[in-house]
Each structure stands twice: as structure tokens, then as C-alpha cells.
Design an enzyme around this catalytic site. Structure first.
Site, PDB file in Angstrom:
ATOM      1  N   HIS A 136      24.880  15.868  10.266  1.00  0.00           N
ATOM      2  CA  HIS A 136      23.824  15.681   9.273  1.00  0.00           C
ATOM      3  C   HIS A 136      23.057  14.381   9.539  1.00  0.00           C
ATOM      4  O   HIS A 136      21.825  14.361   9.505  1.00  0.00           O
ATOM      5  CB  HIS A 136      24.448  15.653   7.882  1.00  0.00           C
ATOM      6  CG  HIS A 136      23.501  15.385   6.772  1.00  0.00           C
ATOM      7  ND1 HIS A 136      22.862  16.384   6.061  1.00  0.00           N
ATOM      8  CD2 HIS A 136      23.074  14.221   6.222  1.00  0.00           C
ATOM      9  CE1 HIS A 136      22.083  15.848   5.131  1.00  0.00           C
ATOM     10  NE2 HIS A 136      22.198  14.538   5.212  1.00  0.00           N
ATOM     11  N   GLU A 137      23.777  13.307   9.817  1.00  0.00           N
ATOM     12  CA  GLU A 137      23.126  12.014  10.041  1.00  0.00           C
ATOM     13  C   GLU A 137      22.375  11.985  11.371  1.00  0.00           C
ATOM     14  O   GLU A 137      21.274  11.437  11.462  1.00  0.00           O
ATOM     15  CB  GLU A 137      24.157  10.887   9.975  1.00  0.00           C
ATOM     16  CG  GLU A 137      24.769  10.698   8.602  1.00  0.00           C
ATOM     17  CD  GLU A 137      23.719  10.504   7.510  1.00  0.00           C
ATOM     18  OE1 GLU A 137      22.746   9.758   7.738  1.00  0.00           O
ATOM     19  OE2 GLU A 137      23.868  11.116   6.439  1.00  0.00           O
ATOM     20  N   HIS A 140      19.122  13.654  10.887  1.00  0.00           N
ATOM     21  CA  HIS A 140      18.105  12.758  10.319  1.00  0.00           C
ATOM     22  C   HIS A 140      17.436  11.945  11.428  1.00  0.00           C
ATOM     23  O   HIS A 140      16.222  11.736  11.409  1.00  0.00           O
ATOM     24  CB  HIS A 140      18.742  11.792   9.314  1.00  0.00           C
ATOM     25  CG  HIS A 140      18.920  12.348   7.942  1.00  0.00           C
ATOM     26  ND1 HIS A 140      17.905  12.968   7.243  1.00  0.00           N
ATOM     27  CD2 HIS A 140      19.998  12.342   7.103  1.00  0.00           C
ATOM     28  CE1 HIS A 140      18.351  13.333   6.043  1.00  0.00           C
ATOM     29  NE2 HIS A 140      19.607  12.972   5.943  1.00  0.00           N
ATOM     30  N   GLU A 199      16.426  16.402   3.275  1.00  0.00           N
ATOM     31  CA  GLU A 199      17.855  16.627   3.155  1.00  0.00           C
ATOM     32  C   GLU A 199      18.231  18.041   3.578  1.00  0.00           C
ATOM     33  O   GLU A 199      19.206  18.253   4.298  1.00  0.00           O
ATOM     34  CB  GLU A 199      18.316  16.367   1.715  1.00  0.00           C
ATOM     35  CG  GLU A 199      18.494  14.902   1.394  1.00  0.00           C
ATOM     36  CD  GLU A 199      19.464  14.224   2.338  1.00  0.00           C
ATOM     37  OE1 GLU A 199      20.505  14.827   2.694  1.00  0.00           O
ATOM     38  OE2 GLU A 199      19.183  13.094   2.749  1.00  0.00           O
TER      39      GLU A 199
END
Length: 273
Positions: A136-137, A140, A199
């Protein structure tokens, strides 16, 4: 005053025209007009400062877990992007564990500078759970979400000046904006909220990345359910700006069929790392 306003409006228009780029995998158009080379140079400096101001974990199991999962995701991310015809992000990856049991958080800066707080590891439980977080990071980072937020911040909070000028005129404020843009605030300060679109995009891309690294994307659902269970009157920083947990889980379930063939392709022969 009119002249200043017109200059700012012209700068904003030029930024919009010059700064529209495409997010890998999802194809969304975004405003991210700061050169990544500038943000990467700033990330190297700020990453070192954050680490120097933090207590790093000395637990060999924690360090090994984060390094193992991080390297595997990094290799898979580069391989997957290349296979899909996207440019290599050119990151010099680095993974560190910050010893802070009270902080349930993780973040990634430009250039592949990643930090995981020990407070999130019990919720991860295993490598697959950690891959959800780190995927997830990293999503980003490769989607340039921090650049997008930093670009908006330069237009709004700092009066539309270029990054180099902002660093010269308002170094402390620019540093704070940078750290907030990338969520690198630990348990102190206020993180600039990712939009729900960002997100959801990071969830979607992260699912693809973890699958390409040979981690079962179905692990994302129980992980976010465990994270939701950490809520209450003051949710963890990692959750504070995120979508409704039920909506997030439903979205992940809808994306899992897209990610499963990728996982099945790589699970039998995991990528190096």
C-alpha cells in the site's frame, strides 16, 4: 495585489498544464508538477533526519521481516511495471524499522525510502500481512501521491512558489509540508489526508504489487479487518484519513479477482529477494 493574483493564477494554470501525469496501473490523470528528482533529493535528506531523530529497532526478527518483505516487493514492483510497459521508477530502495510500539503506521518517500513502525507489526501478524501494508505504501510512492499533495500544497499553502524557492524562503514550513505529504509524522503532528481516491488507488495498486511478489492478495481483507478493530475514539494514524473500513473491504474483495491470476502466476516461482 491584482498583479500578484494574476501571477498566481497564471502559475497555477501552467502547473496544471505541465503537471498532468498518468498513474501507473489505474491510468488516472493527476496533477503532480514537482520534478521527482527534486523530491528524491529532498527525501534522501529528510529520511536521514527522521531516522536520526527516531529510535530504530534492534530486534533482528523485526528487521529481517521488514527487509525480506520490502526487497521482495521492490523487485516485484520493478519487474511488474517493466512488464506492463511503465518506466522503471529508478528507486534506490531502503527499508528501516522504527521502534515505536504506540505508532501504528508506515510510509514510503520518493526514491523508495520506506519506514515501518513496530506498532503495526502485531496487526500484520506475518509476511503476507506486512506485504499488505508495504504494498500500500509503495503504491503511494509509485503513484506519486505525495507529489500530488505537495503540488497542491505549494499552490495553496505556500502561495504557488516552486519547490526550490519554497525551500529557500520557507525551509521549515516546506519541510513540514513534505513530511506531512508523505505521512512521515509518526505520532506527532498532523498528516495531510490522502484523498479517498488516492487511498483507494493505493489499495488497488498495492494489491497488484503484493500479488506480483507472490503474496496472497486475499490476506488484505483480514488485515484491514484487524486494523478496523484497532479503531475506537482515536484510530491509529494509519487509519485516521482512510475510507470507511467496510467500504474498503468491499472494494478489496471486488479487486481480488483481478489480482489472483497475477498471484497464481508468481506464487509458484516467487521473485528474487
Amino acid at each position: 495585489m491584482k498583479t500578484c493574483f494574476r501571477c498566481l493564477a497564471l502559475f497555477a494554470l501552467l502547473a496544471v498544464l505541465a503537471g498532468c501525469v498518468t498513474v501507473p496501473i489505474t491510468g488516472r490523470q493527476q496533477l503532480a508538477f514537482i520534478p521527482e528528482s527534486q523530491l528524491t533529493a529532498m527525501a534522501i535528506d529528510q529520511y536521514g533526519k527522521v531516522l536520526s531523530e527516531s529510535k530504530l529497532s534492534t530486534n533482528p526478527d523485526q528487521i529481517a521481516m521488514v527487509t525480506r518483505v520490502g526487497k521482495r516487493l521492490a523487485t516485484a514492483t520493478e519487474n511488474y511495471l517493466r512488464a506492463q510497459g511503465y518506466p522503471n521508477p529508478g528507486f534506490t530502495w531502503e527499508f528501516n524499522v522504527i521502534d515505536d510500539p504506540e505508532t501504528v503506521n508506515a510510509w514510503a518517500m520518493p526514491g523508495g525510502k520506506v519506514a515501518v513502525y513496530t506498532g503495526i507489526l502485531p496487526i500484520c501478524q506475518d509476511d503476507a500481512g506486512l506485504a499488505v501494508v508495504m504494498g500500500h505504501e509503495i503504491a503511494h510512492a509509485i503513484a506519486r501521491h505525495g507529489n500530488e499533495r505537495m503540488s497542491e500544497g505549494l499552490l495553496v499553502a505556500l502561495g504557488g512558489v516552486a519547490l526550490q524557492q519554497a525551500l529557500k524562503d520557507k525551509p521549515a514550513q516546506t519541510r513540514d509540508l513534505f513530511l506531512q505529504s508523505y505521512g512521515a509524522v509518526g505520532s506527532v503532528g498532523v498528516m495531510l489526508p490522502h484523498g479517498r481516491q488516492q487511498e483507494s488507488e493505493a489499495d488497488h495498486i498495492g494489491l497488484i504489487l503484493m500479488a506480483s511478489a507472490g503474496y496472497d492478495p486475499r490476506a488484505s481483507v483480514p488485515f484491514w479487518q484487524r486494523m478496523a478493530g484497532k479503531g475506537g475514539p482515536r484510530p491509529p494514524e494509519f487509519l485516521s484519513t482512510h475510507p470507511d473500513p467496510e467500504n474498503r473491504v468491499n472494494a478489496l474483495r471486488a479487486w481480488i479477482p483481478e489480482a489472483m491470476p497475477i498471484y497464481q502466476q508468481y506464487a509458484g516461482a516467487p521473485v528474487a529477494g
